[in-house]
Design an enzyme around this catalytic site. Structure first.
Site, short mmCIF file in Angstrom:
data_model
loop_
_atom_site.label_atom_id
_atom_site.label_comp_id
_atom_site.label_asym_id
_atom_site.label_seq_id
_atom_site.Cartn_x
_atom_site.Cartn_y
_atom_site.Cartn_z
N ASN A 57 33.27 47.60 41.24
CA ASN A 57 33.40 47.44 39.80
C ASN A 57 32.96 48.73 39.11
O ASN A 57 32.06 49.43 39.57
CB ASN A 57 32.65 46.21 39.27
CG ASN A 57 31.18 46.16 39.63
OD1 ASN A 57 30.77 46.50 40.73
ND2 ASN A 57 30.37 45.69 38.69
N GLU A 59 32.08 49.86 35.23
CA GLU A 59 31.88 49.44 33.86
C GLU A 59 32.07 50.61 32.89
O GLU A 59 32.13 51.77 33.29
CB GLU A 59 30.47 48.86 33.70
CG GLU A 59 30.28 47.59 34.48
CD GLU A 59 28.88 47.01 34.35
OE1 GLU A 59 28.71 45.88 34.82
OE2 GLU A 59 27.97 47.67 33.81
N CYS A 68 37.13 45.31 37.57
CA CYS A 68 36.45 44.63 38.68
C CYS A 68 36.77 45.27 40.02
O CYS A 68 37.79 45.95 40.18
CB CYS A 68 36.86 43.16 38.71
SG CYS A 68 36.45 42.23 37.24
N GLU A 70 37.79 43.83 42.79
CA GLU A 70 39.00 43.30 43.40
C GLU A 70 40.24 44.03 42.89
O GLU A 70 41.13 44.41 43.66
CB GLU A 70 39.14 41.79 43.10
CG GLU A 70 37.98 40.96 43.63
CD GLU A 70 36.82 40.79 42.67
OE1 GLU A 70 36.12 39.78 42.77
OE2 GLU A 70 36.59 41.66 41.80
N CYS A 102 36.83 36.74 39.29
CA CYS A 102 37.05 36.24 37.94
C CYS A 102 38.51 35.80 37.79
O CYS A 102 39.35 36.06 38.66
CB CYS A 102 36.70 37.30 36.91
SG CYS A 102 37.88 38.67 36.79
N CYS A 105 41.11 38.68 37.92
CA CYS A 105 41.34 39.17 39.29
C CYS A 105 42.18 38.19 40.09
O CYS A 105 43.07 38.59 40.85
CB CYS A 105 40.01 39.44 39.99
SG CYS A 105 39.19 40.93 39.39
#
Length: 148
Positions: A57, A59, A68, A70, A102, A105
């Protein structure tokens, strides 16, 4: 949880390949850039041809611009010409809870089919495996656009 498989399905990667996939997801987690959430996540994606692409991930101060682990792994694989996937392992530091992707994803993963395994891990390395179709039931995919 009912329905969780503790062992890979017959089409799952061989044990050594699975262990490598799980290890690569843990290694990717260590590269996460997460100064705001302090929630590192790593993912490793196994392509149909046997290559592994990892992601973490990343940010951003503008929260909506983060990505993310994934999706990072999928985008890396796509950028190298791979669009067929067999499995993904996801790692975090969530202690006693299995990490799950999430919703965004799950939808991005769904773009490339529902018939692949997702290994959800705990911080201690234990895992359960789910089919993508279990994580995103009644999903919408590319084939649905052909129905119009």
């Amino acid at each position: 949880m009912e329905g969780d498989r503790k062992h890979p399905a017959p089409a799952a990667p061989p044990t050594e390949r699975l262990q490598l996939l799980l290890r690569r997801s843990r290694e990717a987690k260590n590269c996460a850039y997460c100064p705001y959430s302090r929630f590192p996540v790593g993912a490793a994606l196994l392509t149909a041809s046997g290559e592994i692409f990892s992601g973490c991930n990343v940010e951003n101060a503008c929260c909506s611009l983060g990505v993310c682990a994934e999706r990072t792994a999928i985008q890396k694989a796509i950028s190298e010409g791979h669009t067929s996937f067999r499995a993904m392992a996801i790692a975090s530091d969530m202690g006693d809870t299995f990490i799950v992707p999430c919703g965004a994803c799950r939808q991005v993963m769904r773009e490339f089919g529902t018939d692949w395994d997702v290994y959800l891990t705990k911080a201690d390395g234990s895992y359960i495996v789910k089919r993508l179709e279990e994580l995103l039931p009644l999903s919408f995919g590319p084939e649905d656009l052909k129905k119009v």
